[in-house]
Design an enzyme around this catalytic site. Structure first.
Site, PDB file in Angstrom:
ATOM      1  CB  CYS A 132       7.499  -2.759   3.015  1.00 26.49           C
ATOM      2  SG  CYS A 132       8.248  -4.381   3.041  1.00 26.49           S
ATOM      3  CE  LYS A 135     -40.656  -7.545   8.699  1.00 26.86           C
ATOM      4  NZ  LYS A 135     -41.935  -7.746   9.424  1.00 26.86           N
ATOM      5  CB  THR A 136     -36.910 -10.166  15.350  1.00 25.27           C
ATOM      6  OG1 THR A 136     -38.187 -10.790  15.198  1.00 25.27           O
ATOM      7  CG2 THR A 136     -37.092  -8.773  15.930  1.00 25.27           C
ATOM      8  CE  LYS A 137     -40.457 -15.532  11.161  1.00 24.74           C
ATOM      9  NZ  LYS A 137     -41.298 -15.900  12.296  1.00 24.74           N
ATOM     10  CG  HIS A 164       4.818  -3.707   7.131  1.00 23.03           C
ATOM     11  ND1 HIS A 164       4.130  -3.150   6.075  1.00 23.03           N
ATOM     12  CD2 HIS A 164       5.574  -4.687   6.605  1.00 23.03           C
ATOM     13  CE1 HIS A 164       4.444  -3.783   4.961  1.00 23.03           C
ATOM     14  NE2 HIS A 164       5.324  -4.718   5.252  1.00 23.03           N
ATOM     15  NE  ARG A 196       8.856 -14.073  -1.331  1.00 17.08           N
ATOM     16  CZ  ARG A 196       8.286 -14.980  -0.558  1.00 17.08           C
ATOM     17  NH1 ARG A 196       9.013 -15.825   0.118  1.00 17.08           N
ATOM     18  NH2 ARG A 196       6.961 -15.035  -0.449  1.00 17.08           N
ATOM     19  CD  GLU A 249       2.003  -0.848   7.924  1.00 13.91           C
ATOM     20  OE1 GLU A 249       3.040  -0.199   8.184  1.00 13.91           O
ATOM     21  OE2 GLU A 249       1.950  -1.707   7.008  1.00 13.91           O
TER      22      GLU A 249
HETATM   23  N1  GLN Z   1       7.736  -7.124  -2.385  1.00 14.84           N
HETATM   24  C1  GLN Z   1       8.708  -6.557  -1.519  1.00 14.84           C
HETATM   25  C2  GLN Z   1       9.546  -7.615  -0.811  1.00 14.84           C
HETATM   26  O1  GLN Z   1       9.162  -8.749  -0.755  1.00 14.84           O
HETATM   27  C3  GLN Z   1       8.053  -5.665  -0.487  1.00 14.84           C
HETATM   28  C4  GLN Z   1       7.172  -6.396   0.462  1.00 14.84           C
HETATM   29  C5  GLN Z   1       6.259  -5.475   1.213  1.00 14.84           C
HETATM   30  O2  GLN Z   1       6.070  -4.333   0.808  1.00 14.84           O
HETATM   31  N2  GLN Z   1       5.637  -5.959   2.259  1.00 14.84           N
HETATM   32  O3  GLN Z   1      10.601  -7.289  -0.305  1.00 14.84           O
END
Ligand code: GLN
Length: 547
Positions: free
Chosen positions: A380, A186-188, A519, A474, A521
């Site tokens: 982490c 459908k194009t509508k 991280h 943190r 990734e």
């Molecule tokens: N909660 C943990 C911290 O603040 C790990 C944070 C995380 O895995 N990105 O150090």
């Protein structure tokens, strides 16, 4: 002077606008152009940093420490261009800038209005760094017709109007629903979406139509006629088996050609797609399979760990295997023995996370991996949990824990081997934090260097002893426990350049057990898999062949 492509969406959300933008970026690069991608999001949060992953998916962190939308991850994975703070902006950020200027008196007593003050702020943002690239691709979040999106749509209309003719092109993504009963696409809805755009002064040059099936000639002509575009500018976006097929698929459908035609770039430089052909070959012709368990908290929503899922796929591509992932809720291991759940896997990954829920389960997963010699990658929080496991079960600190879950002074349940970091060095300046700081933007964020021990596994994997990786946390492993833990075999093989902050730990006598505070990734690409993920999957593949 950059050319601008504005990418908008209509009909429904989640059409893959981010992916289409990223694929277009890759295709323009394949034709020799330089690109930068930018996301403009209409929501009112200043940035996604404080949003729950359930709400918004993963928070993608840039080198310069911005907490951004996960689409920036797609942009980086497809173009290899490192995103910056200025590549992601929300209404919240725009309004907060405008209000800050108003308070400072910058507007010289004027009445502050959406037009021109908010739209000017958006236009300034769009143009940042335009002199550096051939193409700036700006994706507008949400769908046309959303109330929050209006200032952005108005801003891009003005922007194109103020620029020389031919400098801006509009690409619009829609959906062609398949109606099984009548056997028709459908194009509508697409017609309505374009009508909506035109009512706010925007005329799309290129239409990208998502559909489950190929678009028949008749429907294509109809869309062209009713939406006022050329037939060649109606691009079919079929469902794909892998997102990494997108550049090749969009090229086949003529997207890059349509965009270059819209800019009247002729003759168009020929594309070199060999990189993407190799990527597709690795994805579609694996020579084996490995199974990885991801033990985490946000397991219901795959987008919450988007970059991890992608980095694992890249690790598989590096080893020509398909990576099958299973997401296991860490809380299960707080009730049940992890062994029956984890025994069938070739590797275990414990990703990042926040808050106490599920952490005892992650600690048990780390213990299982250590005791059974299963490859383990802790990211982490996943590293912090591995350190707590080592402290409790190997170094004899039975009450080891993290300050994150234990902040009530005088009522401590744990010995904090992971503590709240209050000051650190970033580049050449000192950063300080207090427990009552705002939650937004106050973590240790962005790229930091680390120095790796010469004879460590990680130095071998990276092929260097100096690395730079992105952070978002943190809390930090307390270096005062280093000696005790190293005596037990848990080596602190990566440290901050000043030697104060543990960045990587690894078990000396384990085939592959690595925890990283950062991280990795976030920096993995299909055409350049991250070394840690590539080697993690290599180790998993060896496990697989031993059984
Ligand atoms: N909660 C943990 C911290 O603040 C790990 C944070 C995380 O895995 N990105 O150090």
């Amino acid at each position: 002077m950059a050319r601008f492509v504005f990418i908008t969406g209509g009909v429904v959300s989640s059409l893959g606008k981010g992916l289409a933008s990223a694929a277009l970026g890759a295709l323009l690069q394949a034709r020799g152009f330089s690109v930068r991608l930018r996301k403009l999001d209409p929501y009112l949060n200043v940035d996604p940093g404080t949003m729950s992953p359930f709400e918004h998916g993963e928070v993608f962190v840039t080198d310069d420490g911005a907490e951004t939308d996960l689409d920036l991850g797609h942009y980086e994975r497809f173009t290899g261009v490192a995103a910056r703070k200025t590549d992601s902006v929300s209404s919240g950020r725009i309004y907060s800038n405008v209000l800050e200027k108003e308070r400072r008196g910058d507007y010289l007593g004027k009445t502050i209005q959406v037009i021109p003050h908010v739209t000017d702020e958006i236009k300034d943002w769009i143009a940042i760094g335009e002199e550096e690239v051939d193409f700036m691709l700006c994706e507008i979040g949400g769908t046309v017709g959303d109330i929050e999106g209006l200032p952005f749509f108005e801003a891009i209309r003005q922007f194109a109007q103020e620029r020389p003719r031919g400098q801006c092109v509009f690409m619009h993504l829609t959906l062609l629903p398949w109606i099984a009963a009548s056997g028709e696409l459908k194009t509508k809805p697409t017609q309505h979406s374009v009508k909506e755009l035109r009512s706010i002064g925007l005329a799309p040059d290129v239409l990208v139509c998502r559909s489950e099936r190929p678009i028949p000639e008749k429907e294509r002509s109809k869309i062209a006629l009713f939406c006022n575009v050329r037939k060649e500018d109606v691009i079919a976006a079929p469902d794909l088996k892998s997102i990494y097929e997108a550049p090749l698929a969009y090229h086949r459908e003529g997207l890059d050609q349509a965009i270059l035609d819209a800019f009247a770039i002729s003759p168009a430089p020929k594309p070199d797609l060999s990189k993407w052909e190799d990527v597709a070959d690795r994805i579609f012709h694996p020579e084996g399979e490995v199974k990885v368990a991801i033990v985490g908290k946000y397991t219901q929503l795959e987008d919450a760990y988007k970059s991890i899922a992608e980095a694992l796929t890249h690790g598989g591509m590096a080893n020509r295997v398909q990576v099958k992932t299973e997401w296991i809720d860490a809380e299960i291991f707080e009730r049940d023995d992890p062994a029956p759940y984890l025994e069938g896997f070739d590797a275990i990954l414990v990703p990042g996370g926040f808050g106490e829920r599920g952490t005892e389960g992650k600690i048990r997963a780390a213990q299982f991996a250590r005791e059974r010699n299963v490859p383990y990658l802790g990211i982490c929080l996943g590293m912090q949990m591995a350190v707590i496991e080592a402290a409790r079960n190997v170094a004899g600190l039975a009450d080891a824990g993290s300050e994150e879950f234990d902040h009530e002074a005088g009522k401590r349940r744990f010995t904090p081997v992971v503590y709240h970091l209050k000051e650190w060095v970033q580049g050449s300046h000192k950063v300080e934090r207090r427990p009552d700081d705002d939650k937004g933007g106050t973590m240790r964020l962005g790229a930091y260097r680390a120095v790796l021990a010469e004879d460590s596994k990680v130095a071998k994997i990276y092929g260097t002893t100096e690395i730079e990786e992105r952070h978002r946390h943190r809390y930090e492993v307390d270096n005062r426990y280093r000696e005790k833990l190293e005596k037990c075999g848990l080596i602190f093989s990566g440290m901050s350049p000043d030697g104060r902050l543990p960045e990587i730990v690894e078990w000396k006598d384990h085939p592959w057990f690595i925890g990283v505070q950062f991280h990795p990734e976030l920096k993995s690409k299909p055409f350049a898999p991250h070394p840690l993920f590539a080697d993690f999957i290599r180790a998993a593949k060896e496990m697989n062949w031993l059984v």
